[in-house]
Design a protein around this motif. Structure first.
Motif, mmCIF file in Angstrom:
data_model
loop_
_atom_site.group_PDB
_atom_site.id
_atom_site.type_symbol
_atom_site.label_atom_id
_atom_site.label_comp_id
_atom_site.label_asym_id
_atom_site.label_seq_id
_atom_site.Cartn_x
_atom_site.Cartn_y
_atom_site.Cartn_z
ATOM 1 N N ARG A 95 0.843 -1.190 0.000
ATOM 2 C CA ARG A 95 0.000 0.000 0.000
ATOM 3 C C ARG A 95 0.882 1.245 0.000
ATOM 4 O O ARG A 95 2.004 1.244 0.514
ATOM 5 N N TYR A 96 0.343 2.307 -0.595
ATOM 6 C CA TYR A 96 1.061 3.568 -0.690
ATOM 7 C C TYR A 96 0.088 4.700 -0.339
ATOM 8 O O TYR A 96 -1.111 4.603 -0.580
ATOM 9 N N TRP A 97 0.652 5.771 0.199
ATOM 10 C CA TRP A 97 -0.131 6.967 0.477
ATOM 11 C C TRP A 97 0.638 8.188 -0.007
ATOM 12 O O TRP A 97 1.873 8.212 0.028
ATOM 13 N N ILE A 98 -0.080 9.185 -0.460
ATOM 14 C CA ILE A 98 0.471 10.528 -0.629
ATOM 15 C C ILE A 98 -0.248 11.415 0.364
ATOM 16 O O ILE A 98 -1.482 11.433 0.424
ATOM 17 N N ARG A 120 -6.685 23.073 8.650
ATOM 18 C CA ARG A 120 -6.092 22.202 9.684
ATOM 19 C C ARG A 120 -5.996 20.761 9.189
ATOM 20 O O ARG A 120 -5.626 19.855 9.927
ATOM 21 N N ASN A 121 -6.361 20.562 7.920
ATOM 22 C CA ASN A 121 -6.380 19.222 7.337
ATOM 23 C C ASN A 121 -5.163 18.965 6.465
ATOM 24 O O ASN A 121 -4.548 19.898 5.932
ATOM 25 N N LEU A 122 -4.874 17.711 6.282
ATOM 26 C CA LEU A 122 -3.974 17.249 5.223
ATOM 27 C C LEU A 122 -4.827 16.593 4.147
ATOM 28 O O LEU A 122 -5.953 16.171 4.401
ATOM 29 N N VAL A 123 -4.300 16.499 2.939
ATOM 30 C CA VAL A 123 -4.963 15.783 1.856
ATOM 31 C C VAL A 123 -4.253 14.445 1.674
ATOM 32 O O VAL A 123 -3.024 14.391 1.636
ATOM 33 N N VAL A 124 -5.043 13.371 1.566
ATOM 34 C CA VAL A 124 -4.494 12.014 1.502
ATOM 35 C C VAL A 124 -5.038 11.280 0.285
ATOM 36 O O VAL A 124 -6.249 11.306 0.028
ATOM 37 N N TRP A 125 -4.147 10.641 -0.466
ATOM 38 C CA TRP A 125 -4.518 9.686 -1.509
ATOM 39 C C TRP A 125 -3.958 8.319 -1.124
ATOM 40 O O TRP A 125 -2.956 8.225 -0.413
ATOM 41 N N GLU A 126 -4.582 7.253 -1.620
ATOM 42 C CA GLU A 126 -4.155 5.896 -1.288
ATOM 43 C C GLU A 126 -4.131 5.046 -2.554
ATOM 44 O O GLU A 126 -4.946 5.225 -3.462
ATOM 45 N N ALA A 135 -9.795 8.608 -4.590
ATOM 46 C CA ALA A 135 -10.145 10.024 -4.525
ATOM 47 C C ALA A 135 -9.436 10.631 -3.314
ATOM 48 O O ALA A 135 -9.182 9.952 -2.320
ATOM 49 N N PRO A 136 -9.085 11.911 -3.377
ATOM 50 C CA PRO A 136 -8.443 12.534 -2.213
ATOM 51 C C PRO A 136 -9.430 12.676 -1.058
ATOM 52 O O PRO A 136 -10.636 12.814 -1.263
ATOM 53 N N ARG A 137 -8.907 12.626 0.140
ATOM 54 C CA ARG A 137 -9.744 12.834 1.323
ATOM 55 C C ARG A 137 -8.991 13.744 2.288
ATOM 56 O O ARG A 137 -7.762 13.876 2.229
ATOM 57 N N LEU A 138 -9.733 14.375 3.184
ATOM 58 C CA LEU A 138 -9.152 15.268 4.181
ATOM 59 C C LEU A 138 -8.921 14.520 5.489
ATOM 60 O O LEU A 138 -9.756 13.725 5.918
ATOM 61 N N LEU A 139 -7.789 14.792 6.106
ATOM 62 C CA LEU A 139 -7.450 14.209 7.400
ATOM 63 C C LEU A 139 -7.136 15.362 8.350
ATOM 64 O O LEU A 139 -6.132 16.065 8.184
ATOM 65 N N ASN A 140 -8.002 15.554 9.352
ATOM 66 C CA ASN A 140 -7.819 16.649 10.298
ATOM 67 C C ASN A 140 -6.748 16.258 11.312
ATOM 68 O O ASN A 140 -6.943 15.338 12.110
ATOM 69 N N VAL A 141 -5.625 16.981 11.289
ATOM 70 C CA VAL A 141 -4.538 16.673 12.223
ATOM 71 C C VAL A 141 -4.292 17.804 13.215
ATOM 72 O O VAL A 141 -3.757 17.571 14.294
ATOM 73 N N ALA A 186 1.595 12.749 15.309
ATOM 74 C CA ALA A 186 0.563 11.823 15.778
ATOM 75 C C ALA A 186 0.894 10.460 15.187
ATOM 76 O O ALA A 186 1.638 10.353 14.210
ATOM 77 N N ARG A 187 0.329 9.419 15.786
ATOM 78 C CA ARG A 187 0.523 8.064 15.245
ATOM 79 C C ARG A 187 -0.708 7.671 14.429
ATOM 80 O O ARG A 187 -1.834 8.087 14.723
ATOM 81 N N THR A 188 -0.473 6.848 13.438
ATOM 82 C CA THR A 188 -1.565 6.307 12.639
ATOM 83 C C THR A 188 -1.137 4.979 12.043
ATOM 84 O O THR A 188 0.063 4.727 11.857
ATOM 85 N N THR A 189 -2.096 4.156 11.727
ATOM 86 C CA THR A 189 -1.810 2.898 11.020
ATOM 87 C C THR A 189 -2.421 2.892 9.634
ATOM 88 O O THR A 189 -2.070 2.036 8.818
ATOM 89 N N ASP A 190 -3.324 3.844 9.363
ATOM 90 C CA ASP A 190 -4.059 3.789 8.094
ATOM 91 C C ASP A 190 -4.287 5.145 7.441
ATOM 92 O O ASP A 190 -4.891 5.235 6.375
ATOM 93 N N PHE A 191 -3.846 6.233 8.052
ATOM 94 C CA PHE A 191 -4.031 7.593 7.548
ATOM 95 C C PHE A 191 -5.516 7.948 7.397
ATOM 96 O O PHE A 191 -5.879 8.836 6.639
ATOM 97 N N HIS A 192 -6.349 7.242 8.149
ATOM 98 C CA HIS A 192 -7.756 7.597 8.272
ATOM 99 C C HIS A 192 -8.016 8.242 9.632
ATOM 100 O O HIS A 192 -8.788 9.189 9.734
ATOM 101 N N SER A 193 -7.402 7.705 10.659
ATOM 102 C CA SER A 193 -7.546 8.255 12.004
ATOM 103 C C SER A 193 -6.160 8.394 12.623
ATOM 104 O O SER A 193 -5.240 7.639 12.283
ATOM 105 N N VAL A 194 -6.019 9.364 13.523
ATOM 106 C CA VAL A 194 -4.727 9.631 14.148
ATOM 107 C C VAL A 194 -4.920 9.800 15.647
ATOM 108 O O VAL A 194 -6.013 10.110 16.124
ATOM 109 N N THR A 195 -3.842 9.595 16.380
ATOM 110 C CA THR A 195 -3.863 9.850 17.819
ATOM 111 C C THR A 195 -3.822 11.355 18.061
ATOM 112 O O THR A 195 -3.621 12.151 17.140
ATOM 113 N N ALA A 196 -4.011 11.753 19.304
ATOM 114 C CA ALA A 196 -3.968 13.175 19.653
ATOM 115 C C ALA A 196 -2.596 13.749 19.317
ATOM 116 O O ALA A 196 -1.567 13.134 19.622
#
Length: 477
Positions: A95-98, A120-126, A135-141, A186-196
């Motif tokens: 798997r790859y992410w941008i 406050r978001n990042l843009v993520v592709w997978e 499709a790109p999605r937003l990840l609030n970090v 923050a930590r993440t395993t999937d770039f969908h959710s992140v720790t505080a």
């Protein structure tokens, strides 16, 4: 005499065996060249320049623009622009992410807006193959950071100690009465959710820091397992034996004449064929894009050197703040096939020659005086299904193709499914109204052709002269 004959016979047998072995052995081939490198980057300002671009190099110093120098991915979320992309591969290579900054300067947003009330978001592709992307999605970090005003220049590295990615970025926030950019993680395993988010790097006083990138160094090279380069007024190098451990300041690159007033966006690359690294630096002050520096020891500031003039080439488009991935042979093959330099072309209506096929709000029709012009430009790629076929990929929405759903034709993102591939594939045949032009027969509904009707593009059976004219197009530049 018997002994002589015996020796002669033995010699003849040996010669024969050597000849047989030579004939039956396959010819020796030269060793295959080592796989090359993929760079993801943006190229400048404006809504077109602040998108995702790819470049490829066979040696890490001479770069070719992929996709004919056109964008590879477009953000359709947030500010609808991206900068500072980072390309991440999972440890197992499946798997790859941008991940990129959600920022579009000059697209309704100023630098002051971006710093003090930015996304406050990042843009993520997978992706699973570096060729077909989600499709790109937003990840609030940064939303959970007190007084956090933006999220810039993201990077991520796999941390074996926590079996997760450490995702880190810069946020402008007030802490201890000082407003400036600091690095958070923050930590993440999937770039969908992140720790505080937690504070990661903070420089003394009012000195801010925006850009930092970490490289893992093999055991036996230098004193540390990880080295990070940061833009903090200098290009500062630090070393550590763990991603989230204590970091030791090693020095900076002012000794070779490069400071933070000239360069930013440090980008590491390990040469695949030797024990050497490149640290690319974006010459933002001069507006010249990336410059490589070279070293055999990332942890030793005194070991860095500038390459001789003419020994590197960054290609046709400017390359700004990005990241580089060392490719495997399979990855390289997929990347080069997917992002081949296919020219942009247009489909001109045969019976309304002032009109061209174009997309608008993802609907497809024929129009005159198309603006922006790229809405009527497509790359005729090898068909997503079948052989000897074509698929129409949008130039300004790469990854989006003309596809039918019943009679309706729309511009849609390739979701990687067989159903999509078949519905977005056509056979180019002699024009139904003019054999010197072209018509396009549906791959999965072969009794139907692309045609316009009331200026809308659709898929229909063709049974009369009007239909044949409506289904005939001139392919032009």
């Amino acid at each position: 005499m018997r002994a002589v004959c015996t020796r002669l016979a033995t010699t003849l047998v040996a010669v024969c065996l050597l000849l047989v072995a030579h004939v039956m052995s396959p010819p020796q081939r030269a060793a295959a060249a080592a796989p090359g490198y993929l760079m993801t980057h943006f190229i400048g300002e404006g809504s077109e320049g602040q998108q995702i671009y790819f470049s490829h190099s066979t040696d890490g110093l001479h770069w070719n623009d992929l996709n004919g120098g056109g964008m590879a991915l477009r953000s359709t979320v947030g500010t609808r622009g991206v900068r500072d992309p980072s390309l991440v591969r999972s440890p197992d290579g499946s798997r790859y992410w941008i991940i990129a900054t959600d920022l579009c300067i000059g697209c309704g947003q100023s630098w002051d807006d971006a710093q003090n009330n930015g996304s406050r978001n990042l843009v993520v592709w997978e992706s699973t193959d570096l060729a077909t992307w989600s499709a790109p999605r937003l990840l609030n970090v940064a939303g959970a950071i007190s007084d956090g005003r933006n999220a810039w220049a993201p990077e991520a590295i796999w941390d074996p100690q926590s079996s997760s990615y450490v995702l880190y970025w810069a946020t402008n926030a007030t802490l201890n009465g000082v407003l400036k950019h600091r690095i958070y993680y923050a930590r993440t395993t999937d770039f969908h959710s992140v720790t505080a988010p937690q504070l990661y790097i903070d420089r003394p006083g009012t000195q801010g820091i925006i850009d930092t990138q970490i490289v893992e160094v093999p055991a036996g090279t230098g004193d540390y397992r990880y080295v990070r380069a940061s833009g903090d007024g200098q290009i500062t190098l630090e070393g550590s034996d763990s991603v989230l451990g204590k970091w030791t300041t090693l020095g900076n690159l002012s000794g070779i004449g490069l400071t933070g007033s000239q360069v930013e966006g440090p980008m590491w690359m390990k040469f695949g064929d030797r024990g050497e690294w490149a640290l690319y630096l974006d010459q933002y002050a001069a507006g010249r894009g990336y410059l490589p520096t070279l070293t055999s020891d990332p942890s030793g500031p005194g070991a860095f050197r500038l390459p001789p003039a003419g020994s590197y080439d960054l290609g046709g488009v400017k390359k700004r703040h990005g990241s580089i991935l060392n490719l495997t042979a399979a990855e390289e093959s997929r990347v080069q096939a997917r992002w081949a330099a296919t020219p942009a072309q247009r489909l001109q209506s045969a019976n309304y020659p002032d009109r061209y096929v174009r997309h608008r709000n993802f609907g497809v029709r024929i129009d005159a005086s198309v603006s922006p012009a790229q809405d009527a430009q497509f790359r005729l790629r090898p068909g997503l299904a079948g052989s000897g076929t074509v698929s129409f990929e949008s130039v300004n929405y790469p990854g989006y193709y003309l596809r039918h759903a019943g009679q309706e034709v729309r511009l849609a993102l390739n979701d990687g499914t067989a159903a999509f591939a078949q519905s977005a594939t056509f056979r180019r045949v002699a024009g139904l109204a003019d054999a010197a032009q072209a018509s396009f027969q549906s791959y999965d509904a072969p009794d139907r052709y692309l045609r316009h009707y009331a200026f809308q593009l659709r898929l229909d059976p063709i049974a009369d002269p009007t239909g044949r004219s409506d289904a005939t197009f001139r392919v032009t530049g």
